[in-house]
Enzyme design. Structure first.
Site, PDB file in Angstrom:
ATOM      1  N   ASP A 161      -7.040   4.155  -4.404  1.00 38.36           N
ATOM      2  CA  ASP A 161      -7.686   4.023  -3.095  1.00 38.36           C
ATOM      3  C   ASP A 161      -8.305   5.401  -2.837  1.00 38.36           C
ATOM      4  O   ASP A 161      -8.557   6.153  -3.802  1.00 38.36           O
ATOM      5  CB  ASP A 161      -6.670   3.620  -2.011  1.00 38.36           C
ATOM      6  CG  ASP A 161      -7.339   3.164  -0.710  1.00 38.36           C
ATOM      7  OD1 ASP A 161      -7.868   2.049  -0.664  1.00 38.36           O
ATOM      8  OD2 ASP A 161      -7.369   3.950   0.273  1.00 38.36           O
ATOM      9  N   LYS A 192       0.873  -1.186   0.000  1.00 36.33           N
ATOM     10  CA  LYS A 192       0.000   0.000   0.000  1.00 36.33           C
ATOM     11  C   LYS A 192       0.899   1.222   0.000  1.00 36.33           C
ATOM     12  O   LYS A 192       2.017   1.182   0.512  1.00 36.33           O
ATOM     13  CB  LYS A 192      -0.867   0.010   1.266  1.00 36.33           C
ATOM     14  CG  LYS A 192      -2.104   0.859   1.154  1.00 36.33           C
ATOM     15  CD  LYS A 192      -3.242   0.058   0.550  1.00 36.33           C
ATOM     16  CE  LYS A 192      -4.463   0.867   0.286  1.00 36.33           C
ATOM     17  NZ  LYS A 192      -5.603   0.010  -0.097  1.00 36.33           N
TER      18      LYS A 192
HETATM   19  P1  NDP Z   1     -12.905   7.689  -2.767  1.00 39.50           P
HETATM   20  O1  NDP Z   1     -11.827   8.671  -2.582  1.00 39.50           O
HETATM   21  O2  NDP Z   1     -13.463   7.459  -4.110  1.00 39.50           O
HETATM   22  O3  NDP Z   1     -14.126   8.019  -1.803  1.00 39.50           O
HETATM   23  C1  NDP Z   1     -13.944   8.094  -0.435  1.00 39.50           C
HETATM   24  C2  NDP Z   1     -15.255   8.502   0.207  1.00 39.50           C
HETATM   25  O4  NDP Z   1     -15.147   8.372   1.612  1.00 39.50           O
HETATM   26  C3  NDP Z   1     -15.608   9.938  -0.066  1.00 39.50           C
HETATM   27  O5  NDP Z   1     -17.010  10.074  -0.042  1.00 39.50           O
HETATM   28  C4  NDP Z   1     -14.961  10.648   1.116  1.00 39.50           C
HETATM   29  O6  NDP Z   1     -15.532  11.907   1.425  1.00 39.50           O
HETATM   30  C5  NDP Z   1     -15.211   9.669   2.223  1.00 39.50           C
HETATM   31  N1  NDP Z   1     -14.158   9.794   3.228  1.00 39.50           N
HETATM   32  C6  NDP Z   1     -12.829   9.710   3.021  1.00 39.50           C
HETATM   33  N2  NDP Z   1     -12.158   9.920   4.152  1.00 39.50           N
HETATM   34  C7  NDP Z   1     -13.086  10.148   5.084  1.00 39.50           C
HETATM   35  C8  NDP Z   1     -13.015  10.427   6.453  1.00 39.50           C
HETATM   36  N3  NDP Z   1     -11.837  10.516   7.083  1.00 39.50           N
HETATM   37  N4  NDP Z   1     -14.189  10.576   7.109  1.00 39.50           N
HETATM   38  C9  NDP Z   1     -15.381  10.487   6.465  1.00 39.50           C
HETATM   39  N5  NDP Z   1     -15.503  10.236   5.162  1.00 39.50           N
HETATM   40  C10 NDP Z   1     -14.376  10.062   4.495  1.00 39.50           C
HETATM   41  O7  NDP Z   1     -12.333   6.324  -2.166  1.00 39.50           O
HETATM   42  P2  NDP Z   1     -12.869   4.840  -2.374  1.00 39.50           P
HETATM   43  O8  NDP Z   1     -14.329   4.816  -2.567  1.00 39.50           O
HETATM   44  O9  NDP Z   1     -11.994   4.198  -3.370  1.00 39.50           O
HETATM   45  O10 NDP Z   1     -12.491   4.183  -0.963  1.00 39.50           O
HETATM   46  C11 NDP Z   1     -13.417   4.084   0.116  1.00 39.50           C
HETATM   47  C12 NDP Z   1     -12.979   2.983   1.054  1.00 39.50           C
HETATM   48  O11 NDP Z   1     -12.931   1.736   0.349  1.00 39.50           O
HETATM   49  C13 NDP Z   1     -11.581   3.149   1.660  1.00 39.50           C
HETATM   50  O12 NDP Z   1     -11.579   2.586   2.951  1.00 39.50           O
HETATM   51  C14 NDP Z   1     -10.701   2.289   0.747  1.00 39.50           C
HETATM   52  O13 NDP Z   1      -9.535   1.878   1.398  1.00 39.50           O
HETATM   53  C15 NDP Z   1     -11.639   1.131   0.488  1.00 39.50           C
HETATM   54  N6  NDP Z   1     -11.381   0.318  -0.682  1.00 39.50           N
HETATM   55  C16 NDP Z   1     -11.275   0.867  -1.932  1.00 39.50           C
HETATM   56  C17 NDP Z   1     -11.062   0.064  -3.024  1.00 39.50           C
HETATM   57  C18 NDP Z   1     -11.015   0.607  -4.409  1.00 39.50           C
HETATM   58  O14 NDP Z   1     -10.925  -0.198  -5.344  1.00 39.50           O
HETATM   59  N7  NDP Z   1     -11.115   1.904  -4.628  1.00 39.50           N
HETATM   60  C19 NDP Z   1     -10.893  -1.381  -2.888  1.00 39.50           C
HETATM   61  C20 NDP Z   1     -11.099  -1.865  -1.546  1.00 39.50           C
HETATM   62  C21 NDP Z   1     -11.310  -1.035  -0.507  1.00 39.50           C
HETATM   63  P3  NDP Z   1     -14.779  13.258   0.987  1.00 39.50           P
HETATM   64  O15 NDP Z   1     -15.130  13.403  -0.461  1.00 39.50           O
HETATM   65  O16 NDP Z   1     -15.358  14.305   1.852  1.00 39.50           O
HETATM   66  O17 NDP Z   1     -13.324  13.039   1.227  1.00 39.50           O
HETATM   67  O1  2IT Z   2      -7.926  -1.676  -0.663  1.00 44.24           O
HETATM   68  C1  2IT Z   2      -7.876  -2.159  -1.804  1.00 44.24           C
HETATM   69  O2  2IT Z   2      -8.013  -3.373  -2.012  1.00 44.24           O
HETATM   70  C2  2IT Z   2      -7.668  -1.243  -2.938  1.00 44.24           C
HETATM   71  N1  2IT Z   2      -7.591  -0.034  -2.721  1.00 44.24           N
HETATM   72  C3  2IT Z   2      -7.516  -1.784  -4.327  1.00 44.24           C
HETATM   73  C4  2IT Z   2      -6.126  -2.288  -4.559  1.00 44.24           C
HETATM   74  C5  2IT Z   2      -5.815  -2.700  -5.977  1.00 44.24           C
HETATM   75  O3  2IT Z   2      -4.647  -3.027  -6.191  1.00 44.24           O
HETATM   76  O4  2IT Z   2      -6.690  -2.715  -6.842  1.00 44.24           O
END
Ligand code: NDP
Ligand code: 2IT
Length: 449
Positions: free
Chosen positions: A162, A122
Site C-alpha cells: 500500500d 490491513k
Molecule cells: P505509493 O506509496 O506508491 O504512492 C503514494 C502517492 O501518494 C505518492 O505520490 C505520495 O506522495 C502520495 N501521498 C501519500 N500520502 C499523501 C498525503 N498524505 N498527502 C498527499 N499525497 C500523499 O502508494 P500507492 O500508489 O500504492 O497508493 C495510493 C493510494 O491507492 C492509497 O490510497 C492506497 O491505499 C490506494 N490503493 C493502493 C493499492 C495498491 O495496490 N498499491 C490498491 C488499492 C488502493 P509522497 O511521495 O510525497 O509521499
Molecule cells: O487497498 C488495497 O486494496 C491494497 N493496498 C492492495 C491489497 C492487496 O492485498 O493486494
C-alpha cells in the site's frame, strides 16, 4: 444505523477516518436492513465494525548512524467470513489504528466484490520510508516481520503493498518470513517475478481503475479517447493509471506528491512517464523535478492547510484521485464540477470526503468509489495466490484478461445492486450493498463466531 455510528464513536472517539468509512457504508445499507430484519437480531452490523483481531507491536530498528528508533506496527484482521484476511501494509508517518481500521473495513467490502475468496485486513506502521537508505528500510522490514510472522500465513492472512510499501519492501519482508518459518509460500503478494510474483500485479490497481472508468463511460456511449484527465499521486496507482490512460488515447494533465503537483498543458507522453517512474521508483525524488525537466509543465506546491487543492481546479473531463484519503473535499468537488468534470474514478481508498461524494452524486456524474474501482490490485493479488497454490504462473495476457473480466463484473454487480435498491447509477450504494450481501450471507451461514 445511527446507533452503530454512535457506538463506534463512543468506543473510539479519535478514530475519525474509521467513523467516516463506516458512516458511508451504513447510509447505503439502510434499505437492505429494512428488507432483512433478521440481520438486526444477528447483530451483523455490530460484528462487522469490530475487527476479529488487532495486533499492535513494537518495531525497534537501528539507522545507518547506529541510532535506535522505535516504531509501532499493526495488523487489523477485520473479517474472514469469505477467505483468509487479505490487504495491504502501509508505511507512512500518519498511520494509526483508526486509519488502518478504516482501510481494513473498506477492504472487506472491496475483496467481496472481486469474486475471489478473500477476507479483509490491513496493517502497517508509522515508519516513514522517505529519506531512508535501502539498508535502513531492510532492517525496518526485518524487524517488522520478526513480530508479524506469528500472525500471518498463506491460509490465514496474506499482506501486500500500500502507501510506502512496494516491491522493495515486500522482498525484505518475504525474505525474513521465509527464514523464520523455513517455508517458501504465498504469504505475501506483490512478490518479485522470479520468486512467486504475478505478472501485472504492479500495474493492476491503475489498470483496473481505468478499465472501470471505461465501463462507466460505456454506459453513456463514450470512451476515454481524447478525454482530458487529472490524476493525483505519482506512486504505484497513479503511474499505472497514467500508463493505461495514455494507451487508450486520453490526455493526462497532472500528477502530484505530498509536496505539490505538476500541470503539463501538453499532457504526459510515454517518455515523460518513463521519467516519472525512474524519478519515483529508483531515484525516490520529488515530482517538482518534472517541471524542471519539461517546460510545458508548471509545478505548484500544495498547502495541506488550505481549504482546497488547486490540482482539482482545472478544466478536465475525468479525475482519478490516486494518492490518499480525503484529498477531494466539498470545495474541490464543486471546483471539479464547475470545470466540467463528468467522471471521478477513485484509485485511492476514500479519497473523497462525504461532502464531496454528495456533490458528485447530486450532479449525477459518473462517480466510482474506491472499493469498486481500485479493486484491481487486490484482485490480481488473489490471482497471485491462485498461481502460488498451483505453482504455475500465468502469462501477462492471461492475468490482464482475468483482471478485465473481474473489473467488468464488479461494474455490473454495482449497477445491478444499485438498481435493485432504487438508486440507479449510484455506484457507491451498489458497491456497499453488493459487498455487504456476500459477506453477510457467509457470516450467517457460519453461525455466531
Ligand atoms: P505509493 O506509496 O506508491 O504512492 C503514494 C502517492 O501518494 C505518492 O505520490 C505520495 O506522495 C502520495 N501521498 C501519500 N500520502 C499523501 C498525503 N498524505 N498527502 C498527499 N499525497 C500523499 O502508494 P500507492 O500508489 O500504492 O497508493 C495510493 C493510494 O491507492 C492509497 O490510497 C492506497 O491505499 C490506494 N490503493 C493502493 C493499492 C495498491 O495496490 N498499491 C490498491 C488499492 C488502493 P509522497 O511521495 O510525497 O509521499
Ligand atoms: O487497498 C488495497 O486494496 C491494497 N493496498 C492492495 C491489497 C492487496 O492485498 O493486494
Amino acid at each position: 444505523m445511527h446507533q452503530i455510528i454512535e457506538i463506534i464513536k463512543e468506543k473510539d472517539p479519535g478514530q475519525i477516518e474509521f467513523h467516516q468509512a463506516v458512516s458511508e457504508v451504513m447510509e447505503s445499507l439502510e434499505p437492505v436492513m429494512e428488507r432483512n430484519p433478521e440481520y438486526r437480531r444477528l447483530k451483523i452490523l455490530e460484528r462487522l465494525v469490530e475487527p476479529e483481531r488487532v495486533v499492535m507491536f513494537r518495531v525497534p530498528w537501528m539507522d545507518d548512524m547506529g541510532e535506535i528508533h522505535i516504531n509501532r506496527g499493526f495488523r487489523v484482521q477485520m473479517n474472514s467470513a469469505i477467505g483468509p484476511y487479505k490487504g495491504g501494509l502501509r508505511f507512512h508517518p500518519s498511520v494509526n489504528l483508526g486509519i488502518l481500521k478504516f482501510l481494513a473495513f473498506e477492504q472487506v467490502f472491496k475483496n467481496a466484490l472481486t469474486t475471489l475468496p478473500m477476507g479483509g485486513g490491513k496493517g502497517g506502521s508509522d515508519f516513514d520510508p522517505k529519506g531512508k537508505s535501502d539498508a535502513e528500510v531492510m532492517r525496518f522490514c526485518q524487524s517488522f516481520m520478526i513480530e508479524l510472522f506469528r500472525h500471518i500465513g498463506p491460509e490465514t492472512d496474506v499482506p501486500a503493498g500500500d502507501i510506502g510499501v512496494g516491491g522493495r519492501e515486500i522482498g525484505y519482508l518475504f525474505g525474513m518470513y521465509k527464514k523464520l518459518r523455513n517455508e517458501f509460500s504465498g504469504v505475501l503478494t506483490g512478490k518479485g517475478l522470479n520468486w512467486g510474483g504475478s505478472l501485472i500485479r504492479p500495474e493492476a490497481t491503475g489498470y483496473g481503475s481505468v478499465y472501470f472508468a471505461a465501463e462507466m463511460l460505456a454506459t453513456r456511449n463514450m470512451t476515454l479517447e481524447g478525454k482530458s484527465c487529472l490524476v493525483s499521486g505519482s506512486g504505484n496507482v497513479a503511474q499505472y493509471t497514467a500508463e493505461k490512460l495514455l494507451e487508450l488515447g486520453a490526455k493526462v494533465l497532472t500528477l502530484s506528491d505530498s509536496s505539490g503537483y505538476i500541470y503539463d498543458e501538453e499532457g504526459l507522453t510515454r517518455n515523460k512517464l518513463d521519467f516519472v517512474m525512474m524519478l519515483k521508483n529508483q531515484k525516490r525524488g520529488r515530482i517538482s523535478e518534472y517541471a524542471d525537466k519539461y517546460k510545458s509543465a508548471v509545478y505548484t506546491p500544495i498547502d495541506p492547510a488550505a481549504d482546497c487543492n488547486p490540482l482539482w481546479n482545472h478544466r478536465a473531463d475525468c479525475a482519478f484521485p490516486s494518492a490518499t484519503q480525503n484529498e477531494i473535499n466539498g470545495k474541490d468537488a464543486r471546483n471539479l464540477l464547475q470545470n466540467g468534470i463528468m467522471l471521478v474514478c477513485e484509485g485511492a481508498n476514500m479519497p473523497t470526503t462525504p461532502e464531496g461524494i454528495a456533490a458528485f452524486v447530486d450532479q449525477r456524474i459518473l462517480y466510482a468509489p474506491g472499493k469498486a474501482s481500485n479493486a484491481g490490485g487486490v484482485s490480481v493479488s488473489g490471482l497471485e495466490m491462485s498461481q502460488n497454490s498451483m505453482r504455475y504462473p500465468w502469462t501477462r495476457e492471461e492475468v490482464d484478461s482475468r483482471l478485465k473480466t473481474i473489473m467488468r463484473s464488479i461494474h455490473k454487480t454495482c449497477l445491478e445492486a444499485a438498481e435493485y435498491y432504487d438508486t440507479p447509477g449510484n455506484y457507491m450504494n451498489g458497491a456497499n450493498i453488493a459487498g455487504f450481501d456476500k459477506v453477510v450471507t457467509a457470516m450467517v451461514d457460519q453461525g455466531l463466531v
